[in-house]
Design a protein around this motif. Structure first.
Motif, PDB file in Angstrom:
ATOM      1  N   GLY A   1      -9.680  -7.608  -1.391  1.00 19.33           N
ATOM      2  CA  GLY A   1      -8.539  -7.409  -0.838  1.00 19.33           C
ATOM      3  C   GLY A   1      -8.214  -8.245  -0.067  1.00 19.33           C
ATOM      4  O   GLY A   1      -8.168  -8.826   1.085  1.00 19.33           O
ATOM      5  N   ARG A   2      -6.835  -8.084   1.214  1.00 15.18           N
ATOM      6  CA  ARG A   2      -5.764  -8.570   1.601  1.00 15.18           C
ATOM      7  C   ARG A   2      -7.065  -8.975   3.089  1.00 15.18           C
ATOM      8  O   ARG A   2      -6.911  -9.194   4.282  1.00 15.18           O
ATOM      9  CB  ARG A   2      -4.632  -8.435   2.299  1.00 15.18           C
ATOM     10  CG  ARG A   2      -4.050  -8.903   3.013  1.00 15.18           C
ATOM     11  CD  ARG A   2      -2.305  -8.255   3.699  1.00 15.18           C
ATOM     12  NE  ARG A   2      -1.910  -8.381   2.453  1.00 15.18           N
ATOM     13  CZ  ARG A   2      -1.112  -9.546   2.534  1.00 15.18           C
ATOM     14  NH1 ARG A   2      -0.568 -10.907   3.409  1.00 15.18           N
ATOM     15  NH2 ARG A   2      -0.141  -9.964   1.475  1.00 15.18           N
ATOM     16  N   CYS A   3      -7.704  -7.224   3.412  1.00 17.05           N
ATOM     17  CA  CYS A   3      -8.361  -7.127   4.749  1.00 17.05           C
ATOM     18  C   CYS A   3      -9.897  -7.066   4.674  1.00 17.05           C
ATOM     19  O   CYS A   3     -10.149  -7.397   5.585  1.00 17.05           O
ATOM     20  CB  CYS A   3      -8.337  -5.673   4.586  1.00 17.05           C
ATOM     21  SG  CYS A   3      -8.659  -4.833   3.183  1.00 17.05           S
TER      22      CYS A   3
ATOM     23  N   LEU B   1     -11.825  -4.146  -2.548  1.00 16.86           N
ATOM     24  CA  LEU B   1     -10.870  -3.199  -2.996  1.00 16.86           C
ATOM     25  C   LEU B   1     -12.288  -2.776  -4.056  1.00 16.86           C
ATOM     26  O   LEU B   1     -11.317  -3.451  -5.394  1.00 16.86           O
ATOM     27  CB  LEU B   1      -9.517  -3.043  -3.046  1.00 16.86           C
ATOM     28  CG  LEU B   1      -9.137  -4.042  -1.867  1.00 16.86           C
ATOM     29  CD1 LEU B   1      -7.625  -3.037  -2.222  1.00 16.86           C
ATOM     30  CD2 LEU B   1      -9.559  -2.840  -0.905  1.00 16.86           C
TER      31      LEU B   1
ATOM     32  N   PHE C   1      -1.564  -6.486  -5.770  1.00 20.09           N
ATOM     33  CA  PHE C   1      -0.704  -5.345  -4.972  1.00 20.09           C
ATOM     34  C   PHE C   1      -0.772  -5.947  -3.873  1.00 20.09           C
ATOM     35  O   PHE C   1       0.005  -5.401  -2.717  1.00 20.09           O
ATOM     36  CB  PHE C   1      -2.063  -4.378  -5.426  1.00 20.09           C
ATOM     37  CG  PHE C   1      -1.718  -2.592  -4.786  1.00 20.09           C
ATOM     38  CD1 PHE C   1      -0.871  -2.127  -5.408  1.00 20.09           C
ATOM     39  CD2 PHE C   1      -1.825  -2.477  -3.218  1.00 20.09           C
ATOM     40  CE1 PHE C   1      -0.399  -0.497  -5.265  1.00 20.09           C
ATOM     41  CE2 PHE C   1      -0.547  -1.017  -2.914  1.00 20.09           C
ATOM     42  CZ  PHE C   1      -0.347  -0.064  -3.573  1.00 20.09           C
ATOM     43  N   CYS C   2      -1.795  -5.902  -3.356  1.00 17.77           N
ATOM     44  CA  CYS C   2      -1.288  -6.724  -1.489  1.00 17.77           C
ATOM     45  C   CYS C   2      -0.786  -7.657  -1.248  1.00 17.77           C
ATOM     46  O   CYS C   2      -0.082  -7.725  -0.084  1.00 17.77           O
ATOM     47  CB  CYS C   2      -2.700  -7.469  -1.385  1.00 17.77           C
ATOM     48  SG  CYS C   2      -4.651  -6.405  -1.779  1.00 17.77           S
TER      49      CYS C   2
ATOM     50  N   CYS D   1       1.827  -5.199  -0.481  1.00 17.12           N
ATOM     51  CA  CYS D   1       1.728  -4.375   0.492  1.00 17.12           C
ATOM     52  C   CYS D   1       1.066  -4.900   1.840  1.00 17.12           C
ATOM     53  O   CYS D   1      -0.067  -5.588   1.693  1.00 17.12           O
ATOM     54  CB  CYS D   1       0.491  -3.067  -0.424  1.00 17.12           C
ATOM     55  SG  CYS D   1      -0.635  -2.383   1.490  1.00 17.12           S
ATOM     56  N   LEU D   2       1.254  -4.642   3.349  1.00 16.86           N
ATOM     57  CA  LEU D   2       0.838  -5.588   4.378  1.00 16.86           C
ATOM     58  C   LEU D   2       0.424  -4.462   5.065  1.00 16.86           C
ATOM     59  O   LEU D   2      -0.210  -4.795   6.121  1.00 16.86           O
ATOM     60  CB  LEU D   2       2.092  -6.283   4.798  1.00 16.86           C
ATOM     61  CG  LEU D   2       2.905  -7.528   4.309  1.00 16.86           C
ATOM     62  CD1 LEU D   2       3.774  -8.240   4.522  1.00 16.86           C
ATOM     63  CD2 LEU D   2       0.842  -8.235   4.009  1.00 16.86           C
ATOM     64  N   LYS D   3       0.260  -3.364   4.325  1.00 16.04           N
ATOM     65  CA  LYS D   3      -0.719  -2.342   5.259  1.00 16.04           C
ATOM     66  C   LYS D   3      -1.637  -2.395   6.597  1.00 16.04           C
ATOM     67  O   LYS D   3      -1.954  -2.062   7.502  1.00 16.04           O
ATOM     68  CB  LYS D   3      -0.498  -0.884   4.701  1.00 16.04           C
ATOM     69  CG  LYS D   3      -0.375   0.720   5.325  1.00 16.04           C
ATOM     70  CD  LYS D   3      -0.043   1.308   4.766  1.00 16.04           C
ATOM     71  CE  LYS D   3      -0.024   2.759   5.252  1.00 16.04           C
ATOM     72  NZ  LYS D   3       0.461   3.832   4.395  1.00 16.04           N
ATOM     73  N   CYS D   4      -2.768  -2.742   6.298  1.00  8.92           N
ATOM     74  CA  CYS D   4      -3.554  -2.964   7.218  1.00  8.92           C
ATOM     75  C   CYS D   4      -3.247  -4.134   7.544  1.00  8.92           C
ATOM     76  O   CYS D   4      -3.770  -4.279   8.449  1.00  8.92           O
ATOM     77  CB  CYS D   4      -4.717  -3.999   6.314  1.00  8.92           C
ATOM     78  SG  CYS D   4      -4.562  -4.908   5.299  1.00  8.92           S
TER      79      CYS D   4
ATOM     80  N   CYS E   1      -5.435   1.946   4.576  1.00 10.13           N
ATOM     81  CA  CYS E   1      -5.320   0.888   2.451  1.00 10.13           C
ATOM     82  C   CYS E   1      -5.289   1.856   1.845  1.00 10.13           C
ATOM     83  O   CYS E   1      -5.771   3.037   1.571  1.00 10.13           O
ATOM     84  CB  CYS E   1      -6.839   0.178   2.227  1.00 10.13           C
ATOM     85  SG  CYS E   1      -6.662  -0.733   0.802  1.00 10.13           S
ATOM     86  N   PRO E   2      -4.347   2.253   0.713  1.00 11.46           N
ATOM     87  CA  PRO E   2      -3.701   2.622   0.196  1.00 11.46           C
ATOM     88  C   PRO E   2      -4.871   3.342  -1.173  1.00 11.46           C
ATOM     89  O   PRO E   2      -4.652   4.322  -1.526  1.00 11.46           O
ATOM     90  CB  PRO E   2      -2.649   2.449  -0.821  1.00 11.46           C
ATOM     91  CG  PRO E   2      -1.417   1.459  -0.016  1.00 11.46           C
ATOM     92  CD  PRO E   2      -2.726   0.655   1.612  1.00 11.46           C
ATOM     93  N   TRP E   3      -5.290   2.623  -1.190  1.00  7.47           N
ATOM     94  CA  TRP E   3      -6.440   2.638  -2.571  1.00  7.47           C
ATOM     95  C   TRP E   3      -7.579   3.422  -1.747  1.00  7.47           C
ATOM     96  O   TRP E   3      -8.268   3.530  -2.555  1.00  7.47           O
ATOM     97  CB  TRP E   3      -7.215   1.284  -2.956  1.00  7.47           C
ATOM     98  CG  TRP E   3      -6.142   0.429  -2.728  1.00  7.47           C
ATOM     99  CD1 TRP E   3      -5.204  -0.146  -3.244  1.00  7.47           C
ATOM    100  CD2 TRP E   3      -6.044  -0.141  -4.973  1.00  7.47           C
ATOM    101  NE1 TRP E   3      -4.385  -1.594  -4.112  1.00  7.47           N
ATOM    102  CE2 TRP E   3      -5.212  -0.704  -5.070  1.00  7.47           C
ATOM    103  CE3 TRP E   3      -7.220   0.621  -5.887  1.00  7.47           C
ATOM    104  CZ2 TRP E   3      -4.635  -0.960  -6.696  1.00  7.47           C
ATOM    105  CZ3 TRP E   3      -6.655   0.518  -7.270  1.00  7.47           C
ATOM    106  CH2 TRP E   3      -5.432  -0.647  -7.553  1.00  7.47           C
TER     107      TRP E   3
HETATM  108  S1  SF4 Z   1      -4.030  -2.106   3.137  1.00  6.49           S
HETATM  109 FE1  SF4 Z   1      -3.048  -3.512   0.965  1.00  6.49          FE
HETATM  110  S2  SF4 Z   1      -2.780  -5.750   1.628  1.00  6.49           S
HETATM  111 FE2  SF4 Z   1      -4.249  -4.025   3.190  1.00  6.49          FE
HETATM  112  S3  SF4 Z   1      -5.650  -4.242   1.382  1.00  6.49           S
HETATM  113 FE3  SF4 Z   1      -5.266  -2.824   0.947  1.00  6.49          FE
HETATM  114  S4  SF4 Z   1      -3.424  -2.833  -0.996  1.00  6.49           S
HETATM  115 FE4  SF4 Z   1      -4.275  -4.866   0.787  1.00  6.49          FE
END
Ligand code: SF4
Ligand code: SF4
Length: 394
Positions: A251-253, A257, A289-290, A293-296, A344-346
């Protein structure tokens, strides 16, 4: 056998092996004035100042007498400390039984997975071991330069074991990797960089190390070489090995994932030549998805997670976190930060609604942007720490 589906990382050049001495966890432990520190900073004079700052995190956790709460520091030592005993050369590796048990690779793979799950793994997948993911040189302690046999307790350094001291080349000649995922208690991690989250991280790292060592010992008892890789003795980069085994996607983080655990996990693995049926890599749609999504990244307090595009790192195009910024923030906290793992939404509890949403995220790409929006509406855009439970404070 049908052709394997390709992993979802993008190879855009010559893959280069990573030197473990370049990890922040190796650099933070360089002792000022030691031969290793002088050798490293002769090669990398530009890193002297930043590495001194990195050392503050390790000082914070290695000196319980200097900690604000010695009981918290003691808890840290109790959970993380004994893992080093599982890192000894003849514990991660060792003698191989002279008689080989031969079995159908599919049956043997099923048996190994059952064993690993019974021992405590939450998921297990098996992939090929790409030699590009083997560290080139050893960089993190413990080192085993002086390790000697002490029968009947210790048999010493097994044949073929590499990486005994800082800077030693590492070779892992095995063909396959059994990669295991271990979930963490999300509520403890949601306390956010506290002794409670450190406790949970140490507990899971300890379990993962023990299971890896047990699975490797089982395979050697079947007459096949096997080596465990865990927190205190890695020979391989676990995330790309896990991606190749189909355990999830990068994932982006910077974390793997997993479809059920999200980023809220720790990994360990066993490399071996035991013939095993391989699992295909997994495409969960995480790369797409990443992108949405920039949540992290927006929640990362240190700015270590990129909000922009992927870059090419040692031949792979990926999002690259800045490990120095991340570890400096840990030093500031005096604990490991967990924010990117839990926002992370996952990384949701494995309830039926969450499992259904994950299936929509995987199989209905047009709805991913809506799912990102919905996650923000339901869970908020910002990380909110949970109050710590009364236990295990003293
Ligand atoms: S928070 Fe969003 S962008 Fe970061 S790893 Fe999780 S899905 Fe990806
Ligand atoms: S652990 Fe914390 S500081 Fe490090 S990348 Fe994740 S959110 Fe950022």
């Amino acid at each position: 056998m049908s052709p394997r589906q390709a992993p979802t990382y993008e190879i855009v050049g010559q893959l280069e092996r990573f030197d473990e001495r370049d990890t922040v966890f190796a650099r933070e432990r360089l002792v000022s004035g030691s031969p290793e520190e002088r050798a490293y900073h002769t090669m990398h004079p530009e890193l002297v100042e930043i590495d001194r700052r990195l050392a503050r995190f390790i000082e914070a956790v290695d000196q319980p007498e200097a900690a604000a709460n010695p009981a918290d520091a003691a808890l840290y030592r109790a959970t993380f400390g004994p893992i080093a005993g599982l890192a000894l050369p003849d514990v991660v590796d060792g003698e191989v039984a002279p008689e080989r048990v031969e079995a159908d690779p599919a049956q043997m793979a099923a048996r190994i997975k059952t064993l690993a799950r019974r021992l405590g793994a939450d998921d297990v997948r098996i992939g090929p071991l790409n030699s590009a993911w083997v560290y080139s040189h050893r960089g993190t302690p413990p080192f085993f330069e002086e390790y000697r046999p002490n029968p009947p307790h210790f048999s010493g350094v097994p044949p073929g074991y590499t990486g005994l001291k800082w800077g030693d080349p590492i070779e892992v000649p095995h063909k396959y990797a059994i990669v295991m995922a271990f979930g963490q208690d999300r509520d403890l991690l949601r306390t956010g960089g506290t002794p409670h989250s450190d406790f949970e991280i140490g507990r899971v790292y300890g379990l993962s190390a023990l299971v890896a060592v047990q699975v490797a010992a089982y395979i050697r008892a079947l007459g096949w070489p096997a080596r465990a890789h865990h927190l205190r003795n890695y020979g391989v980069l676990l995330v790309p090995v896990a991606v190749d085994a189909g355990l999830g996607e990068l994932g982006r983080c910077g974390y793997l994932l997993h479809p059920r655990l999200g980023a809220n996990l720790r990994l360990a693995c066993v490399t071996t030549d035991l013939p095993l049926a391989l699992d295909p890599p997994m495409d969960l749609g995480v790369q797409d998805f990443c992108e949405k999504c920039l949540k992290c990244a927006t929640n990362c307090p240190s700015g270590a997670i990129p909000k922009g595009d992927k870059v090419v790192v040692r031949g792979v195009r990926k999002w690259q976190i800045d490990p120095v910024k991340c570890l400096l923030y840990w030093g500031h906290l005096g604990s490991a930060c967990t924010i990117c793992q839990v926002v992370c939404p996952w990384s949701k509890p494995s309830t039926l609604p969450h499992r259904l949403v994950a299936q929509v995220a995987i199989h209905v790409p047009p709805l991913r942007r809506f799912l990102v929006w919905a996650d923000d509406r339901v869970y908020g855009t910002r990380f909110r720490p949970l109050p710590p439970p009364p236990w295990p404070h003293i």
